[in-house]
Motif scaffolding. Structure first.
Motif, PDB file in Angstrom:
ATOM      1  N   GLY A 199       1.991   4.122  -3.102  1.00 56.74           N
ATOM      2  CA  GLY A 199       1.492   5.300  -2.461  1.00 56.74           C
ATOM      3  C   GLY A 199       3.274   6.067  -3.345  1.00 56.74           C
ATOM      4  O   GLY A 199       3.551   6.850  -4.078  1.00 56.74           O
TER       5      GLY A 199
ATOM      6  N   THR B  74      -6.113   3.283  -3.800  1.00 60.25           N
ATOM      7  CA  THR B  74      -6.376   2.571  -2.104  1.00 60.25           C
ATOM      8  C   THR B  74      -7.757   2.701  -1.163  1.00 60.25           C
ATOM      9  O   THR B  74      -8.256   1.900  -0.282  1.00 60.25           O
TER      10      THR B  74
ATOM     11  N   LYS C 179       0.424  -1.555  -0.081  1.00 62.53           N
ATOM     12  CA  LYS C 179       0.153   0.460  -0.212  1.00 62.53           C
ATOM     13  C   LYS C 179       0.534   1.010   0.022  1.00 62.53           C
ATOM     14  O   LYS C 179       0.374   2.159  -1.093  1.00 62.53           O
ATOM     15  N   ASN C 180       2.005   1.242   1.317  1.00 61.27           N
ATOM     16  CA  ASN C 180       2.838   2.058   1.363  1.00 61.27           C
ATOM     17  C   ASN C 180       3.383   2.187   0.007  1.00 61.27           C
ATOM     18  O   ASN C 180       4.117   3.615  -0.774  1.00 61.27           O
TER      19      ASN C 180
ATOM     20  N   PHE D  88       0.774  10.532   1.260  1.00 59.94           N
ATOM     21  CA  PHE D  88       2.078   9.448   0.896  1.00 59.94           C
ATOM     22  C   PHE D  88       2.674   9.580   2.703  1.00 59.94           C
ATOM     23  O   PHE D  88       3.257   8.895   3.191  1.00 59.94           O
TER      24      PHE D  88
ATOM     25  N   GLY E 169       1.039   8.425   5.632  1.00 61.82           N
ATOM     26  CA  GLY E 169       1.500   7.041   6.037  1.00 61.82           C
ATOM     27  C   GLY E 169       0.063   6.645   6.449  1.00 61.82           C
ATOM     28  O   GLY E 169      -0.945   6.657   5.876  1.00 61.82           O
ATOM     29  N   GLY E 170      -0.415   5.765   7.602  1.00 68.21           N
ATOM     30  CA  GLY E 170      -1.784   5.156   7.887  1.00 68.21           C
ATOM     31  C   GLY E 170      -2.935   5.987   8.820  1.00 68.21           C
ATOM     32  O   GLY E 170      -3.412   5.594   9.434  1.00 68.21           O
TER      33      GLY E 170
END
Length: 402
Positions: A139, A325, A135-136, A269, A272-273
């Motif tokens: 990005g 996402t 996922k990251n 990006f 992050g989470g």
């Protein structure tokens, strides 16, 4: 940037994909810069020239389900190598095209190759290497690939002045053979991690069932935003010229778009989470209607065009991340792959229909016609994102640490 430190192998993969995706996406943007020259040489109207991109996206969408098994059996590296080899004759056919039949045949070939090499293949390769960190990593890759138009629009303009658009096609075929193919063959990783390896079967627990209506809303959001982003991206220079800008000015403003899009992706990006794809989509999606209304109400004033590029670039750049996402909010890794393959066909069809339809509206009704339709789609996208936000599963917030 934590995920880069955790696996140095991932840095090499991202470097390979950054270069190959830049070239892949940058080169197929040919009509955005030399559309008028193409039309004059081949006896095609501007909407018909942009229909070449439509043929590419339709072909990509139709090939996507067929390639799912090939990706699973052989891994992304081998499929992307074959896709690169398939793409090369597409540019050669375009170079020698003297009539619409060969012109569109070239785009069919490029679509067949692109279905294996553009975006989907890159995300699968990252998933093979990074697992949950994909996922990251996606990005991070988008930060770079967002520069494709900023790099390749001026490049295409320069090459077409020097070599003509036909010579530019041959240069792009050579780039695929001399740069992309060796990178996939010799530097991209061979697939070593099997999906069913003993220790990492953390996905054994079945995810909660997601209503079909929710999936339908996800498809609508992604498809409508793709329609807006791919359509505006393809006709942007012509749109700005219709607003009264000189050709060089329109190219300069258009080339700024990629830098702004990358900056917006960078902010997402770096987050992050801390937020998911729906939150990104809501914030970014709201900027698009504002940008379009501003341009529609202005009379082509330079400050209004600059503000439009800033707002639209930031919104569309972050929305590109959201498109990739948003399904992760509702689906785990295994289900995400299936969901994305099901979304591929409507997404590519929207990307295919959009450039010629918007080019036709631009030709027929001026900039207000094209902006009016994209404004309606952008507003609908925001409304559906609000609905999706209310359907967000409670578990979605937890696993975002990667």
């Amino acid at each position: 940037m934590r995920f880069l430190k955790s696996d140095s192998r991932l840095i090499g993969v991202l470097l390979v994909l950054a270069i190959t995706q830049l070239i892949g996406w940058g080169t197929i943007g040919l009509p955005a810069v030399v559309g008028r020259d193409l039309g004059a040489d081949l006896g095609l109207s501007l909407p018909a020239v942009f229909a070449g991109s439509s043929v590419l996206y339709v072909t990509m969408g139709l090939c996507a389900p067929w390639l799912a098994k090939a990706f699973a059996r052989h891994g992304a590296r081998k499929v992307m190598m074959v896709g690169t080899v398939v793409s090369v004759p597409g540019y050669v056919v375009l170079c020698f095209a003297r009539d619409p039949v060969l012109y569109f045949a070239g785009w069919v070939i490029l679509g067949m190759g692109g279905s294996a090499t553009l975006s989907t293949g890159a995300y699968i390769m990252l998933n093979e290497v990074a697992g949950r960190g994909a996922k990251n990593a996606i990005g991070g890759l988008m930060l770079v690939t967002g520069l494709s138009s900023s790099i390749f629009w001026p490049t295409t303009s320069f090459l077409s002045v020097w070599l003509g658009w036909r010579g530019t096609c041959l240069v792009y075929a050579a780039m695929l053979l001399a740069i992309n193919l060796p990178l996939y063959a010799f530097i991209a990783p061979r697939r070593k991690i099997a999906a069913d390896d003993g220790g990492e079967a953390a996905q054994a627990e079945p995810p909660p069932a997601i209503p079909r209506s929710t999936f339908g809303l996800v498809v609508c959001v992604i498809t409508m935003n793709a329609f807006v982003n791919f359509g505006i991206g393809a006709i942007l220079i012509e749109l700005l010229r219709a607003e009264g800008l000189a050709p060089a000015q329109a190219l300069a403003f258009g080339s700024m778009l990629g830098v702004i899009q990358v900056s917006a992706r960078g902010l997402d990006f770096l987050g992050g989470g801390r937020w998911d794809g729906i939150t990104t989509g809501l914030v970014a999606g709201t900027a698009l209607p504002v940008a379009m209304v501003l341009l529609m109400l202005s009379e082509g004033a330079t400050w209004a065009v600059a503000t439009f590029i800033l707002l639209y670039g930031a919104g569309s750049g972050a929305m590109a991340v959201a498109r990739a996402t948003i399904p992760l909010v509702f689906y785990d890794q295994a289900e995400f792959a299936k969901a994305m393959s099901m979304i591929a066909l409507p997404l590519n069809l929207a990307s295919a229909i959009s450039p010629p339809l918007l080019a036709g509206l631009l030709t027929q009704f001026g900039s207000r016609g094209a902006l009016g339709l994209t404004l309606a789609f952008s507003c609908a996208t925001v409304l559906i994102l609000i609905l999706l936000g209310r359907r967000r599963p409670h578990l979605a917030a937890a696993p975002a640490t990667g």
